[in-house]
Each structure stands twice: as C-alpha cells, then as structure tokens.
Design a protein around this motif. Structure first.
Motif, PDB file in Angstrom:
ATOM      1  N   THR A 502       0.931  -1.284   0.068  1.00  0.00           N
ATOM      2  CA  THR A 502      -0.067  -0.090   0.045  1.00  0.00           C
ATOM      3  C   THR A 502       0.790   1.247  -0.134  1.00  0.00           C
ATOM      4  N   GLU A 503       2.027   1.195   0.555  1.00  0.00           N
ATOM      5  CA  GLU A 503       3.039   2.461   0.587  1.00  0.00           C
ATOM      6  C   GLU A 503       3.810   2.428  -0.461  1.00  0.00           C
ATOM      7  N   THR A 504       4.239   3.620  -1.131  1.00  0.00           N
ATOM      8  CA  THR A 504       4.910   3.750  -2.167  1.00  0.00           C
ATOM      9  C   THR A 504       6.187   2.743  -2.115  1.00  0.00           C
ATOM     10  N   LYS A 507       5.546  -0.861  -2.545  1.00  0.00           N
ATOM     11  CA  LYS A 507       5.381  -1.139  -4.001  1.00  0.00           C
ATOM     12  C   LYS A 507       6.707  -1.224  -4.900  1.00  0.00           C
ATOM     13  N   TYR A 548      -3.666   6.323  -1.093  1.00  0.00           N
ATOM     14  CA  TYR A 548      -3.693   5.392  -2.118  1.00  0.00           C
ATOM     15  C   TYR A 548      -3.329   5.799  -3.414  1.00  0.00           C
ATOM     16  N   ASN A 551      -0.016   7.266  -3.746  1.00  0.00           N
ATOM     17  CA  ASN A 551       1.197   6.238  -3.614  1.00  0.00           C
ATOM     18  C   ASN A 551       1.179   5.234  -5.083  1.00  0.00           C
ATOM     19  N   ASN A 554       3.127   7.979  -7.544  1.00  0.00           N
ATOM     20  CA  ASN A 554       4.491   8.045  -7.164  1.00  0.00           C
ATOM     21  C   ASN A 554       5.322   6.675  -7.400  1.00  0.00           C
TER      22      ASN A 554
END
Length: 834
Positions: A502-504, A507, A548, A551, A554
C-alpha cells in the motif's frame, strides 16, 4: 542414438556452427519429398511392405511409412537432393505424429517412424558429407497435423475443437523424441496454418530441451494461404512472428501454398520484423488445374535469385512440386549471393498479437484493456455466462473492441463456474469472431489453472493477469517459467509474502525484487513485464486510505525510472469502489486519476472502454472535488463528493444528458456533437449549415469550417492526454456521418462545374493524382475517407487503397497512377492531425 556426424569445429554447438555459415552465405534446403515419391508410382503393396501386408486399412499415400517399408527409396531421394546442392535435408516425417497417423490406424508407430526416418536421413547426410567433405545437416520435419486448435470443424458449434493443446503437446513430444534419438541436427516446425498448433510444438520442444535433451536449433516456417497475407487461422505474417518469437528460433520464414512470386511480399514483411534468419521454400509456382506444378527449375531459380539479390533470405529451398533439378538450379544461382543481414530492430517495444500485431512503444498513447468480459465486474456478462449463453456474451466483447479496447481482458473467477472450462469455451468462441480475435487477450484469473486454460486456446501473444510473490519465490518462478513457455507477457501484482503493498516504498521494493527474479533467473524479456502497483480504493472514510492514489502514482514514476522496459497497468474501477452505484462520480474520478497517472508513466489500464470522460468536460466543481480527493488536499473530500452526487445526480446515478446545447448556433452544435461523439442530430445540423449559402457557398466549406474546427479540438485534447482513443473513435464516427451527408451535394457540384467548363473527355480533368492508404497494421479509415472527400472536392483524382495496405501495394499504385502525392494515415494520428 545414431551418430550425428563430426562437426566442423568440435568446440561449436550445432546452432553456432549453422549460424556462422548463415553469416557467410545462403544455405540451401532440399525440395519436395512427396513430389519425388509420386514420381516412383508406388503401389499399395509397396507402401505395405512385408510388415504391414495384413494391415486393416489402406496405406497408399502414407509417405512417412516408406521410411520403414522402403528405406532405400527414401535414402536415395535424400542423396539426390544432397548431391544437387542441398546443405540441409528434411526427414520424411511431415505426418509422423500419432494425431496424423491415426487416419491409417498406425498411431502406435509414431515414435518409431520418427526415429527410423531420422536415421535414414542421417545416413544419407553423413554419406554425402564423407563424399564431398562439406558438412550436411538433417532437419527433423514436424508438420501441422490434420487438426487445428483455432478453428472449429463444426459450423454449428464454433466453440468445439477435435484436439486439445495438451494432446498436441503430447504428440509433438513423442515425435521430437524420435527425431532427436534418430540424430537430427535441427527441429523444423513447418507449414504452420494455425499458430496455436505451432505453439504446442514449440512448447513440447522447449520442455524437452529443459528436461531431457541438449538443445538444438529451432526453425519455424508458416504458411500464408493466399494474397490476403494471412494464415488459414487468420493471423497476419507479423502477428505470426510475434506469436512464436518467444521460442527464439534460429530461422523463421514461410513455405508451401504459394509460389515464389506470390510469397515475396510476405517474406519481405516477415524479414522486417524479426532478427532471426529468414528461411523461404515456396512451391514450384501455383498448382495447375490437375493439382500439378508446371514451373520449371529455371523459372523457380530466377525468382529465388531475385530474393537473394535483394537481401531477403538466408536459407532457400523448395516445397510442393520442386525436385532435385529445382534445388540444383537454386543452389547455382544463390552460390555467390550475399545472405540477408538481420535488422537491428528498435528496442523498448512490447509486442503482442491477436490476429493482428499490436506494438506498445515509447510514443504509444494510453492502452485501453477492455474490462467488461469479467464475471466479477459485469452483471450482464456474468448473467450470460452463468446461463451458458456464450454467443450472446460475445457481443459484450465485440462492443468493447468497437468502443476502443486495444486488448481484451477475460475473467471467469466465480465459485459457481468451472473456471478452466468457461475460459476455454469463451476463448474458443472468440477465435470464431475475427472482429474480436484481432486484438490480443489478457487472460485474467487468480487461479493459475484458469490462466493456463486460456493460454492453451490462443494463437496470439497474450498477457497473463496476474502472478505475484504472495506464495513465495519458488511458486512465483515456477509460474513465470510456464508463462514464458506459452509465450505470453505477464502482469505482476505488488504483493509479497507479507501482503499487498500500500505504501510507495513497498510497492517499489516488491516490483524491483520481482523484476530481478524474472530477468535474472527466468530470463524474461523486460519488455514483456507489466507491473500493477495496486490501484486501491480511496474515499472510504478511513484516513489510512487517503494516500492510496498518490502512492500508486509516485510508485509508477519510480518503477518506470528504475526498471528498464517494464510497463505499468492497473484496474481502474478499484479506485472508486466506495462510490459504487454513483456512475457520474466514478467516471469523473477515473478521468482525473488517469490524466495524472499517465503523465507519470502509467501505460495501460483495465477500463470500461468508451465510458471514460474527457478531462476538460468534467463539471468544474466535480473536477475540483475529484482532484482534492485523489491528491488528499481536503479531509472532507469524500463527504463533499457524496453531497455533490445527491445534488447533481439523481440517486447517485449518471446524469442524463440534456439537450441544452441545442440552443447554440449551428457551428457550436456541430462542434459539441463532434467532441462528445453524439450522432443523433449531426445530419440535420450539417444540412442546416449547408443551406446557409451566404456563409457556406459550397458544401466543402462546411467541412473545412465547423466540422474541421470541431475535429481540431478533438485532436488537441487527444494530444494533451485529456481524451482517449474510445472518445476519438466516437468523434470520428460523427464526422464520417456528417461528411457522408455532404458527399452527394459535392459530387453534384463537381459535375455541374465540369459541364459548365465543357470538359473534353480525352483531357485530364484533374489537378493531380493522390494515392491514399491506411497503413498496414491499422484497420481504421475514418480520417483517410475525410481527406479523400476534401481532395476530391478540390478536383484531385483520389486513388483510395483502403485499410491495412502493405508498402509494396502503395508504391505500385503510386507508380502506375503517376501520383504527385502519397498520403499514409494511421488512427488516431489521422484524426489528431487532420
């Protein structure tokens, strides 16, 4: 295993050895085996021999059996070709699969037929090698069988198949084992009329090379059945090349069905789209009335020499109707010709295919993956599939393609469905509809057995959606290797053993790890990797979900900058799931999100093609609310959007279009209709403009004025990324309808002008001649037709060659018609730059 003959250089593999020869000169393949067998006028008794004298079925015509019953005859034919100049001879195994031999009741002999045939050819090649001192090679011939995976044998049941992918893989595995055990140097998958069959053969070969045998060079040869430039199962030559290139064939080319003259444009096309060497062995011209071939060795050799002089080929030979005399002449004429130098193709393209090729490169606009053939995402589609109404379900797929879907996503994940069976049946139905099958498929499932079921039905190069690191590296690598064997591209979800990213940073970390595994351990082509960094739902009222969208955007930017070749995709509907039932809100959110995500590198997405709004058309207040929600600028954005929905869209549903715009001037109405893609009033509005003789003295002025002004806005919006291909197509259809209304008036005007001028019949009445064509690879003709109308009205002679026009046809028409100009168009650029 039989001896393979001493290689010229013990340090080189057979593939390296052949490649070094191909770089120096054109190699020669043998000619028709069947042609030479027919000349011997063998009887039923000759075919049977002693071993099969009591066999229950007729055996005459089973040429492959002669390797067992008359091995000396087959060996002598091989030697005739070798002594005529052939570097490579094919084994007498075109029909030596258990599938084809079942017609004669000899399926149990498949392995033996191949091993014995390979040994006979090996003996002939080694004998002539010893006699001449020139190394000769044996290619194991693997024919297409008499069954097809892509076409139903039953007119009434388009989804029915009389063979499965697995059955073909088993048959080809058995055949290849016999050939390899008999000592062949090369595996030649030939006379491919259905690429799905060829993919089964290539799957079998790759599995054998991974598990049991040292690898051998693979040659692949397709068959274009007529001047359409397509295989029997409907693929273009370029799509065929894309579909089989995953097997890394040393040579790829064409044989059979056509003579050299008819085959030439298709050999040229294939040569331009592959870095493999080109093999070409045509028939001795086209068959005569009695099925025979009349083209002499001198004529065939002359055509082949022209191929060689123009740098088109690396290996040449003959197919039906050719004899040792043909091969001798061919060998003589190419002896001092330089071989084709494989081109350096542009890097950075993702290559996919259905019946037609689809290239995704640095300058490709956003790619629409149609989402509605999904039992979990479309109530209509799910209801039809659950009811077994697959033919009606095809209409959903067809509409998606018509509305601009460039790839079609298919998902059959439902607990009430037999997923593999449903996927197989629907994919088979798609194969029967060229208007749908022309685009690549995205086989979408969380169940890998369903994915495999889909891949086994597709002759084109698909996308698999998806795999992830959720079950660990071993599971991930196993699935990736399988996907590579099927020749598909792959979507990788940003999901690992811990869970969904879920976080940049997470990912990016998961995608980078997956990329390294695919490229370094599986040797996956980076251009066949697509990452889905998870488009997750925003506007849920939960603070942790607020970032979301940011993220994803990015992460997309970072992945595109750090993982060369990789693409980015995502399921767009997830973003707005919390506003389910509020179509106006959801579509606006999707339009705003895509506008920003595409700028940061998002290449494609699973969307409802045709339901994407134009960014600039979104109501100003709604646009700002969506911007605030996506970029997390306002903690109350969700509540404000809900409030907006209650006040502006009845029950949260999509706002019904009003006819308020009809109060504007005729120019404003035409412009609005073009931008929005509204056909309803365009004929009446076009006629109103035409009747305004003071403002528009000629019908052409209506096109050059308000209609072209509207299309200029469409082009500007498309170029700025604020409008997508589905909307452009709708706009173009409106334009086509308006122009269609004006054409009779313009033709009448032209005739009146000619009559007034008193044109003499013998004089050329035109200002000049222009050849128009939509380039090969594109089936759209909207922009071209409009250009043609405008030019015709300005007294130009227009030669319209239609759509999907190959280069040689365009050039020939330009020369024959003494054209001053040639205009080539390709949608959407013909619309954007009209």
């Amino acid at each position: 295993m039989a001896p393979t003959g001493p290689p010229a250089d013990p340090q080189k593999s057979v593939e390296d050895e052949i490649e070094s020869i191909l770089q120096e000169r054109i190699m020669v393949l043998d000619g028709g085996m069947g042609t030479m067998i027919q000349q011997r006028a063998l009887t039923e008794e000759d075919f049977r021999g002693q071993e099969f004298k009591d066999h229950s079925r007729p055996l005459k015509g089973n040429n492959d059996l002669l390797s067992i019953t008359q091995p000396d005859i087959i060996c002598d034919i091989h030697k005739e070709y070798l002594l005529s100049g052939a570097d490579i001879i094919e084994t007498n195994t075109f029909s030596s699969t258990r599938v084809a031999q079942a017609d004669y009741g000899l399926e149990h002999l498949a392995y033996r037929l191949n091993r014995v045939s390979a040994q006979v050819a090996r003996k002939a090649a080694d004998t002539v090698t010893a006699q001449t001192g020139i190394r000769r090679y044996v290619a194991g011939a693997m024919g297409p069988t008499n069954r097809t995976l892509s076409v139903s044998p039953s007119v009434e049941r388009p989804d029915y198949r009389n063979i499965t992918f697995d059955e073909l893989v088993e048959a080809y595995t058995e055949q290849a084992k016999g050939l390899l055990d008999g000592g062949v140097d090369i595996l030649l998958v030939e006379t491919i009329f259905d690429t799905a069959n060829a993919k089964a053969a290539l799957f079998a070969l790759q599995m054998l090379f991974e598990e049991e045998y040292a690898s051998r060079p693979i040659f692949v040869s397709g068959t274009i059945v007529d001047k359409s430039g397509r295989t029997l199962s409907g693929q273009t030559g370029e799509a065929f090349v894309i579909s089989v290139s995953h097997s890394k064939p040393l040579c790829i080319g064409l044989n059979c069905a056509l003579g050299a003259v008819e085959m030439r444009p298709f050999i040229e096309t294939i040569g331009k789209c592959t870095t493999a060497y080109i093999i070409c062995y045509p028939n001795a011209g086209l068959p005569n009335t009695f099925g025979g071939y009349d083209e002499t060795p001198e004529v065939t050799a002359m055509h082949i020499k022209n191929f060689a002089l123009d740098g088109l080929v690396n290996i040449v030979g003959g197919c039906c109707g050719t004899t040792p005399a043909h091969i001798r002449k061919i060998a003589e004429v190419v002896k001092f010709c330089k071989p084709r130098v494989p081109p350096s193709l542009s890097q950075g393209y993702m290559l996919l295919s259905g019946l037609e090729p689809f290239r995704i490169g640095p300058y490709t606009n956003f790619v629409n993956i149609g989402e509605r053939c999904n039992v979990a995402g479309s109530r209509k589609f799910a209801k039809l599939i659950m009811a077994g109404n697959y033919e009606e379900a095809l209409s959903v797929a067809k509409l998606q393609v018509e509305m601009g879907a460039q790839i079609l996503d298919i998902n059959m994940d439902d607990g009430m469905l037999d997923g593999p069976a449903a996927m197989t049946r629907f994919c088979n139905f798609i194969s029967s509809e060229p208007d749908i099958a022309k685009v690549p498929l995205c086989i979408d499932s969380s169940n890998f057995s369903v994915i495999e079921a889909g891949l086994k039905c597709c002759q084109g190069k698909c996308i698999v959606n998806s795999i992830s690191l959720k079950e660990g590296e071993e599971d991930f690598l196993e699935k990736a290797r399988k996907i590579k064997l099927y020749g598909a591209a792959v979507v990788v979800m940003a999901f690992d053993e811990v869970g969904q990213a879920t976080e940049t940073e997470t990912k990016i970390e998961i995608c980078s790890r997956a990329y390294r595994l695919l490229v370094e351990k599986v040797h996956f082509n980076p251009n066949d990797i697509i990452f889905d960094p998870n488009i997750l739902t925003i506007g849920t009222g939960m603070e942790e979900h607020n970032l979301y969208a940011i993220n994803f955007i990015n992460a997309t930017k970072a992945i595109k900058e750090t993982l060369p070749g990789a693409r980015i995709s995502g399921g767009l509907s997830n973003l707005s799931f919390s506003f389910r039932g509020m179509d106006a809100i959801r579509e606006a959110m999707h339009g705003v999100f895509l506008y920003h995500a595409i700028k940061c590198g998002m290449d494609m997405g699973i969307v409802n093609a045709g339901n994407l709004p134009v960014y600039d058309d979104i109501h100003e207040e709604l646009l700002q609310l969506c911007e605030n929600l996506i970029w997390n600028k306002d903690p109350d954005a969700t509540e404000k959007l809900l409030h907006y929905a209650q006040n502006h869209a009845q029950g949260g549903k999509k706002v019904v279009q009003t006819d308020e715009w009809r109060k504007g001037s005729v120019e404003e109405r035409l412009e609005y209709a073009l931008i929005k893609g509204i056909e309803k009033y365009v004929t009446a509005d076009t006629e109103e403009a035409r009747l305004n003789q003071e403002k528009y003295p000629r019908p052409l002025n209506v096109i050059e004025g308000p209609l072209m002004n509207g299309m200029k806005i469409v082009g500007d919006l498309f170029g700025a990324g604020k409008m997508f291909l589905p909307q452009v197509i709708k706009s173009a259809r409106v334009m086509k309808k308006a122009v269609g209304h004006l054409i009779p008036y313009m033709e009448k005007e032209r005739e009146e002008r000619r009559a007034k001028q008193g044109s003499i019949e013998e004089e050329d009445p035109y200002q000049g001649t222009i050849v128009l064509a939509t380039v090969k690879g594109d089936v759209h003709d909207i922009g071209k037709n409009i250009v043609g109308v405008v030019l015709g009205c300005n007294n130009f002679r227009v030669i319209d060659l239609g759509v999907m026009t190959p280069c040689d046809k365009i050039l020939r028409a330009a020369v024959e018609n003494k054209a001053e100009h040639t205009q080539l168009l390709k949608l959407p650029h013909d619309i954007a730059h009209l």
